[in-house]
Motif scaffolding. Sequence first.
Motif, PDB file in Angstrom:
ATOM      1  N   TRP A 172      19.408   3.225   3.071  1.00 45.07           N
ATOM      2  CA  TRP A 172      20.182   2.152   2.445  1.00 45.07           C
ATOM      3  C   TRP A 172      20.370   1.004   3.426  1.00 45.07           C
ATOM      4  CZ3 TRP A 172      24.667   0.317   4.449  1.00 45.07           C
ATOM      5  CH2 TRP A 172      25.356   1.121   5.361  1.00 45.07           C
ATOM      6  N   GLN A 173      20.496   1.323   4.735  1.00 48.99           N
ATOM      7  CA  GLN A 173      20.650   0.258   5.733  1.00 48.99           C
ATOM      8  C   GLN A 173      19.454  -0.678   5.715  1.00 48.99           C
ATOM      9  OE1 GLN A 173      21.310   3.565   6.463  1.00 48.99           O
ATOM     10  NE2 GLN A 173      22.730   3.750   8.190  1.00 48.99           N
ATOM     11  N   ARG A 174      18.251  -0.082   5.678  1.00 49.08           N
ATOM     12  CA  ARG A 174      17.047  -0.922   5.691  1.00 49.08           C
ATOM     13  C   ARG A 174      16.938  -1.750   4.424  1.00 49.08           C
ATOM     14  NH1 ARG A 174      14.777  -4.623   7.606  1.00 49.08           N
ATOM     15  NH2 ARG A 174      12.571  -4.921   7.166  1.00 49.08           N
ATOM     16  N   GLU A 175      17.327  -1.189   3.288  1.00 47.26           N
ATOM     17  CA  GLU A 175      17.270  -1.956   2.029  1.00 47.26           C
ATOM     18  C   GLU A 175      18.264  -3.109   2.043  1.00 47.26           C
ATOM     19  OE1 GLU A 175      15.096  -1.651  -0.812  1.00 47.26           O
ATOM     20  OE2 GLU A 175      14.093  -0.734   0.899  1.00 47.26           O
ATOM     21  N   VAL A 176      19.464  -2.892   2.585  1.00 47.91           N
ATOM     22  CA  VAL A 176      20.423  -3.994   2.706  1.00 47.91           C
ATOM     23  C   VAL A 176      19.884  -5.070   3.636  1.00 47.91           C
ATOM     24  CG1 VAL A 176      22.712  -4.638   3.562  1.00 47.91           C
ATOM     25  CG2 VAL A 176      22.449  -2.589   2.156  1.00 47.91           C
ATOM     26  N   GLU A 177      19.267  -4.655   4.726  1.00 44.19           N
ATOM     27  CA  GLU A 177      18.708  -5.629   5.671  1.00 44.19           C
ATOM     28  C   GLU A 177      17.615  -6.472   5.028  1.00 44.19           C
ATOM     29  OE1 GLU A 177      19.437  -2.810   9.619  1.00 44.19           O
ATOM     30  OE2 GLU A 177      17.411  -3.061   8.760  1.00 44.19           O
ATOM     31  N   ARG A 178      16.649  -5.837   4.387  1.00 45.50           N
ATOM     32  CA  ARG A 178      15.499  -6.577   3.867  1.00 45.50           C
ATOM     33  C   ARG A 178      15.818  -7.379   2.609  1.00 45.50           C
ATOM     34  NH1 ARG A 178      12.603  -3.545  -0.169  1.00 45.50           N
ATOM     35  NH2 ARG A 178      10.744  -4.756   0.308  1.00 45.50           N
TER      36      ARG A 178
ATOM     37  N   LEU B  72      17.856  -3.079  -7.651  1.00 48.12           N
ATOM     38  CA  LEU B  72      16.920  -2.028  -8.040  1.00 48.12           C
ATOM     39  C   LEU B  72      16.925  -1.822  -9.557  1.00 48.12           C
ATOM     40  CD1 LEU B  72      17.657   0.583  -5.211  1.00 48.12           C
ATOM     41  CD2 LEU B  72      15.574  -0.783  -5.484  1.00 48.12           C
ATOM     42  N   ALA B  73      18.090  -1.959 -10.164  1.00 45.33           N
ATOM     43  CA  ALA B  73      18.164  -1.855 -11.620  1.00 45.33           C
ATOM     44  C   ALA B  73      17.395  -2.990 -12.280  1.00 45.33           C
ATOM     45  CB  ALA B  73      19.624  -1.867 -12.064  1.00 45.33           C
ATOM     46  N   ASP B  74      17.497  -4.193 -11.725  1.00 45.35           N
ATOM     47  CA  ASP B  74      16.766  -5.336 -12.271  1.00 45.35           C
ATOM     48  C   ASP B  74      15.260  -5.144 -12.151  1.00 45.35           C
ATOM     49  OD1 ASP B  74      17.832  -7.377 -13.694  1.00 45.35           O
ATOM     50  OD2 ASP B  74      18.019  -8.781 -12.033  1.00 45.35           O
ATOM     51  N   GLU B  75      14.842  -4.416 -11.134  1.00 46.81           N
ATOM     52  CA  GLU B  75      13.414  -4.154 -10.925  1.00 46.81           C
ATOM     53  C   GLU B  75      12.923  -2.970 -11.746  1.00 46.81           C
ATOM     54  OE1 GLU B  75      13.270  -3.593  -6.724  1.00 46.81           O
ATOM     55  OE2 GLU B  75      14.000  -5.614  -6.302  1.00 46.81           O
ATOM     56  N   GLY B  76      13.804  -2.329 -12.491  1.00 46.61           N
ATOM     57  CA  GLY B  76      13.425  -1.199 -13.319  1.00 46.61           C
ATOM     58  C   GLY B  76      13.200   0.080 -12.550  1.00 46.61           C
ATOM     59  N   ARG B  77      13.694   0.143 -11.334  1.00 46.41           N
ATOM     60  CA  ARG B  77      13.470   1.329 -10.510  1.00 46.41           C
ATOM     61  C   ARG B  77      14.555   2.381 -10.702  1.00 46.41           C
ATOM     62  NH1 ARG B  77      11.571  -0.920  -4.697  1.00 46.41           N
ATOM     63  NH2 ARG B  77      10.891   1.261  -4.487  1.00 46.41           N
ATOM     64  N   LEU B  78      15.647   1.988 -11.320  1.00 48.97           N
ATOM     65  CA  LEU B  78      16.679   2.919 -11.759  1.00 48.97           C
ATOM     66  C   LEU B  78      17.475   2.245 -12.864  1.00 48.97           C
ATOM     67  CD1 LEU B  78      19.535   1.681 -10.515  1.00 48.97           C
ATOM     68  CD2 LEU B  78      18.799   2.847  -8.456  1.00 48.97           C
ATOM     69  N   ARG B  79      18.275   3.028 -13.556  1.00 49.36           N
ATOM     70  CA  ARG B  79      19.191   2.491 -14.564  1.00 49.36           C
ATOM     71  C   ARG B  79      20.602   2.894 -14.191  1.00 49.36           C
ATOM     72  NH1 ARG B  79      16.882   4.635 -20.166  1.00 49.36           N
ATOM     73  NH2 ARG B  79      17.017   6.559 -18.915  1.00 49.36           N
TER      74      ARG B  79
ATOM     75  N   LYS C 185      16.335   7.803  -2.046  1.00 47.33           N
ATOM     76  CA  LYS C 185      15.460   8.557  -2.943  1.00 47.33           C
ATOM     77  C   LYS C 185      14.557   7.626  -3.734  1.00 47.33           C
ATOM     78  CE  LYS C 185      14.345  12.481  -5.068  1.00 47.33           C
ATOM     79  NZ  LYS C 185      13.844  13.689  -4.364  1.00 47.33           N
ATOM     80  N   VAL C 186      15.107   6.514  -4.196  1.00 49.30           N
ATOM     81  CA  VAL C 186      14.346   5.582  -5.042  1.00 49.30           C
ATOM     82  C   VAL C 186      13.360   4.749  -4.238  1.00 49.30           C
ATOM     83  CG1 VAL C 186      14.595   3.526  -6.504  1.00 49.30           C
ATOM     84  CG2 VAL C 186      16.129   5.477  -6.821  1.00 49.30           C
ATOM     85  N   THR C 187      13.742   4.314  -3.052  1.00 51.24           N
ATOM     86  CA  THR C 187      12.924   3.364  -2.288  1.00 51.24           C
ATOM     87  C   THR C 187      12.099   4.003  -1.173  1.00 51.24           C
ATOM     88  OG1 THR C 187      14.638   2.882  -0.636  1.00 51.24           O
ATOM     89  CG2 THR C 187      14.677   1.602  -2.691  1.00 51.24           C
ATOM     90  N   GLY C 188      12.509   5.188  -0.731  1.00 48.09           N
ATOM     91  CA  GLY C 188      11.846   5.787   0.417  1.00 48.09           C
ATOM     92  C   GLY C 188      12.329   5.228   1.739  1.00 48.09           C
ATOM     93  N   ARG C 189      13.330   4.350   1.683  1.00 45.92           N
ATOM     94  CA  ARG C 189      13.903   3.764   2.892  1.00 45.92           C
ATOM     95  C   ARG C 189      15.410   3.996   2.894  1.00 45.92           C
ATOM     96  NH1 ARG C 189       9.652  -0.038   1.694  1.00 45.92           N
ATOM     97  NH2 ARG C 189      10.947  -0.880   0.007  1.00 45.92           N
TER      98      ARG C 189
ATOM     99  N   ILE D 242      28.684   7.356  -0.559  1.00 51.78           N
ATOM    100  CA  ILE D 242      27.754   8.174   0.221  1.00 51.78           C
ATOM    101  C   ILE D 242      26.602   8.602  -0.691  1.00 51.78           C
ATOM    102  CG2 ILE D 242      27.470  10.195   1.658  1.00 51.78           C
ATOM    103  CD1 ILE D 242      29.403   8.088   2.807  1.00 51.78           C
ATOM    104  N   LEU D 243      26.937   9.041  -1.904  1.00 50.14           N
ATOM    105  CA  LEU D 243      25.908   9.413  -2.884  1.00 50.14           C
ATOM    106  C   LEU D 243      25.032   8.228  -3.252  1.00 50.14           C
ATOM    107  CD1 LEU D 243      28.106  11.703  -5.128  1.00 50.14           C
ATOM    108  CD2 LEU D 243      26.006  12.431  -3.951  1.00 50.14           C
ATOM    109  N   THR D 244      25.626   7.055  -3.390  1.00 51.21           N
ATOM    110  CA  THR D 244      24.855   5.861  -3.730  1.00 51.21           C
ATOM    111  C   THR D 244      23.816   5.561  -2.650  1.00 51.21           C
ATOM    112  OG1 THR D 244      26.716   4.942  -4.971  1.00 51.21           O
ATOM    113  CG2 THR D 244      25.022   3.411  -4.256  1.00 51.21           C
ATOM    114  N   GLY D 245      24.217   5.678  -1.385  1.00 53.93           N
ATOM    115  CA  GLY D 245      23.259   5.473  -0.305  1.00 53.93           C
ATOM    116  C   GLY D 245      22.119   6.474  -0.357  1.00 53.93           C
TER     117      GLY D 245
END
Length: 423
Positions: A237-243, A126-133, A231-235, A223-226
């Motif tokens: 953390w489980q779904r983001e790890v899967e995809r 996500l950092a590489d995509e510029g969606r967070l720092r 918050k950033v993706t709308g999905r 837990i906070l990271t998840g």
Amino acid sequence: MNANHWAGPRRRDRLGLRLAAVAVAGATVATLAPTAAVAAGVGVPAAVAEAERPGPAVDLGPELRTLVERGGATAALGEVRENGRRPWRDAAGVVDLDSGRAVRTDSRFRIGSVTKTFVSTVVLQLADEGRLRLDDPVERYLPGVVPNGGAISIRQLLSHTSGLFDYLEDQRFLYHDEASLRAYLAEGRWTDFRPEDLVSVGVGHAPYFAPGQGWYYSNTNYILTGMIIRKVTGRTWQREVERRIVEPLHLDSTTFPNTSTRIPGPHAHGYIQLPEGPTDVTRLNPTVADAAGNGISTTADLDRFHAALFGGKLLTPARLAEMTTVVPAPTIAAHYGLGLIRYDLPCGEVWGHTGGIPGYNTILLGARDGSRQFALSFNLLEGAETDETGAAIDSLFLKAACGPDGTGKTGADRSQSPLKLLR
């Protein structure tokens, strides 16, 4: 987290019994008497086993069997991967103590804190995509959730330098006597937790230190990271790890459940020792671990993930360099990056993570250049550890990482492994 190498029952009595360790305070330590099936080991047909192991350079089978026969584990399985090949894969022990069926090498297991490496990889993408720092404050994404959240960065969450209290060290997650452990087994392990609930417990305690002024392993960070990923993706953390990881790498036996208490597919059962004998703890509600440790996988999938991560298939070189930039982690005698541990061994550095959750312990380590990986799962019967338990785990760890003599150098001094199994 426990600071000594291998905490036996007496040490854990003094510390209090955390959910992640789940042993009986004051209970008699009983060594598991191996059945014939436990001693027999591998649970796959010989023809399949031969196809899986084309001329092993290192054979860890004796160590696996020692861990089962004399180290208090009911099952142990491992795999070594070298340059995309699998020179060794084996298993020892049983699926469950009732049937005595031999465990399969492709069994699934709970991976505990190895989950953190998956979660950290997503954040770096996500950092590489510029969606967070990475140096953004937590407050930007989760306003009002963390006191002093404006001074704590995402990078500090990933590296355990935030100072936030580990929610698993709160009294409600500790077990000081047999009665409280029995209450957990009967009711507590089925409890549903929201991530916000777990964070609330963590931030309800004073921090260990000011942000960036120390290192302390705290599950609250992940837990906070998840929550930030959602918050950033709308999905979730489980779904983001899967995809982003599981599906592209075809990790078909890897899952990150929500409230499901079961382990899908073939798996060995996990146990806790009570005075009357072993109690099955295989099924539990994994929301207590969430993004800090709720994953399920196999040795093959974990090795494939490690090879892809360090082989440059998941992160750019710049982001992988950030992930492997470490700080001293004195309580585990190692160095910690962003969701990664670096152990310095007689034969050089190894990278990865370890994990534990009731009934299951996991080790995933390998070379920085992606050429070699080692994954191990073992079902230690909590409360039935022996004097040989730690030595067997050390031997597996060092021999897998460093070669047949456990050092990588003929005649070299074999120093004690610094391995700590993190929850």
